[in-house]
Design a protein around this motif. Structure first.
Motif, PDB file in Angstrom:
ATOM      1  N   SER A 116       0.842  -1.170   0.107  1.00  0.00           N
ATOM      2  CA  SER A 116      -0.074  -0.173  -0.059  1.00  0.00           C
ATOM      3  C   SER A 116       0.840   1.350   0.044  1.00  0.00           C
ATOM      4  O   SER A 116       0.749   2.414  -0.897  1.00  0.00           O
ATOM      5  CB  SER A 116      -0.835   0.081   1.210  1.00  0.00           C
ATOM      6  N   ASP A 147      -5.213  -0.529  -4.784  1.00  0.00           N
ATOM      7  CA  ASP A 147      -4.766  -1.273  -3.892  1.00  0.00           C
ATOM      8  C   ASP A 147      -5.848  -2.318  -2.942  1.00  0.00           C
ATOM      9  O   ASP A 147      -6.871  -1.779  -2.439  1.00  0.00           O
ATOM     10  CB  ASP A 147      -4.448  -0.073  -2.671  1.00  0.00           C
ATOM     11  N   GLU A 148      -5.737  -3.663  -3.484  1.00  0.00           N
ATOM     12  CA  GLU A 148      -6.877  -4.511  -2.962  1.00  0.00           C
ATOM     13  C   GLU A 148      -8.265  -4.023  -3.091  1.00  0.00           C
ATOM     14  O   GLU A 148      -9.000  -4.077  -2.030  1.00  0.00           O
ATOM     15  CB  GLU A 148      -6.408  -4.620  -1.221  1.00  0.00           C
TER      16      GLU A 148
HETATM   17 MG    MG Z   1      -2.113  -2.966   2.075  1.00  0.00          MG
END
Ligand code: MG
Ligand code: ADP
Length: 256
Positions: free
Chosen positions: A57, A177-178
C-alpha cells in the motif's frame, strides 16, 4: 483517452510511464520501502503481491504522493512528482487510485462523485462532465444508480463507481490497492471484470491483489514484495509455476 492510443502505437516499445529509482521510505524506525527500483511501461499491467505489512500500500501511495519518500526519485511520464497545490491535484488526476474501502464522497450522489473532480481539477464544463460520467457509469454497469447515494449501493457497485470516478479524470495510470478485499465473495467478479476490461483496453495499471486468477489472466508482470523490498519479479506464468525465492514459495504455499 489519448494515452491509450499512444500505448497502442508504441506497443512493444516499452516506453516508461512510472519510474521509481532507488526509493526509500521510513515510518519512524520502520524501513517500509527499501531501495525500490521499478519501471512501469505504458500499457503494462503490474500485479503487486506479498504478505501483509510488506509495503504494498505504501508503494502505491508514494506514486500519487499520498506518502512522501525519504530518498530516491519517482517520475510519472518523465516528470518528478509535484509537492503541492494545483500541480499535485493534477498528478492525482493523472494517477487514479482505487482503495479497498471505496472512499466515495458519502454526502454526494453517484453522479456528483464522478463529476466533481472533472469540474474542479480538469475544469470540464458541467454538462460535458455529466455526459462523460454517465457514459463511464454505464460502462462499469451502474448507469441506473446515478442519482443514488453511495450508502444505497452494494459494495461491488460502490467500487465500480470508484473506478468510474478515477477514469473520469482521464488518468495515465490506475493504481488499485486490494480493490476486492472488502467485498462479499459474490461481488468480487463484477469488479475484476471491469478491471480486466480496462487492462485489455491498454490502461496502464498497478494492482495490489490476492486474486491470483486475475494476476494470471491480466498481469504482464508480477512483483513480489516482502519486508519493504521487491524480492522477485516475473511473468505470472514464471512466478506461479516456478517461484525462485524462498519467501515467494512460502507465500504461495499459504495462499494457493
Ligand atoms: Mg495494504
Ligand atoms: P501492505 O499494504 O503490504 O500490507 P503497508 O504498506 O500498508 O503494507 O504497510 C507496511 C508497514 O508500514 C506495516 O508495518 C504498517 O504497519 C506500516 N505503516 C503503514 N502506514 C503507516 C503509517 N502511516 N505510520 C506508521 N506505520 C505505517
Amino acid at each position: 483517452m489519448s494515452e491509450v492510443s499512444v500505448t497502442k502505437d508504441t506497443a512493444g516499445a516499452a516506453e516508461p510511464l512510472v519510474v521509481l529509482d532507488n526509493v526509500n521510505k521510513h515510518f519512524g524506525a520502520l524501513h517500509v520501502l527499501q531501495d525500490i527500483d521499478l519501471t512501469i511501461a505504458k500499457g503494462e499491467v503490474v500485479v503487486v503481491i506479498g504478505p501483509s505489512g510488506s509495503g504494498k500500500s505504501t508503494l502505491c501511495r508514494t506514486i500519487n504522493r499520498l506518502e512522501t519518500i525519504d530518498s530516491g526519485s519517482i517520475t510519472v511520464d518523465g516528470k518528478p512528482l509535484p509537492a503541492e497545490g494545483r500541480q499535485l491535484a493534477k498528478l492525482r488526476a493523472d494517477v487514479g487510485m482505487v482503495f479497498q474501502s471505496f472512499n466515495l464522497f458519502a454526502h454526494k450522489t453517484v453522479l456528483e462523485n464522478v463529476t466533481l473532480g472533472q469540474i474542479k481539477v480538469r475544469r470540464t464544463p458541467k454538462a460535458e462532465a455529466e455526459k462523460r460520467a454517465r457514459e463511464l457509469l454505464d460502462r462499469v454497469g451502474v448507469g441506473n444508480q446515478a442519482d443514488k447515494y453511495p450508502a444505497q449501493l452494494s459494495g461491488g457497485q460502490q467500487q465500480r463507481v470508484a473506478i468510474a470516478r478515477a477514469l473520469a479524470m482521464g488518468p495515465k495510470v490506475m493504481l488499485f490497492d486490494e480493490p476486492t478485499s472488502a467485498l462479499d465473495p459474490e461481488m468480487i467478479n463484477e469488479v475484476l471484470e471491469v478491471m480486466q476490461q480496462l487492462a485489455s483496453e491498454g490502461m496502464t495499471m498497478v494492482v495490489v491483489t490476492h486474486e491470483m486468477g486475475f494476476a494470471r489472466s491480466a498481469a504482464n508482470r508480477v512483483v513480489f514484495m516482502a519486508d519493504g523490498r521487491i524480492v522477485e519479479e516475473a511473468t505470472p506464468d514464471q512466478f506461479f509455476s516456478n517461484p525462485r525465492s524462498d519467501r515467494a514459495k512460502d507465500f504461495l504455499s499459504k495462499i494457493l
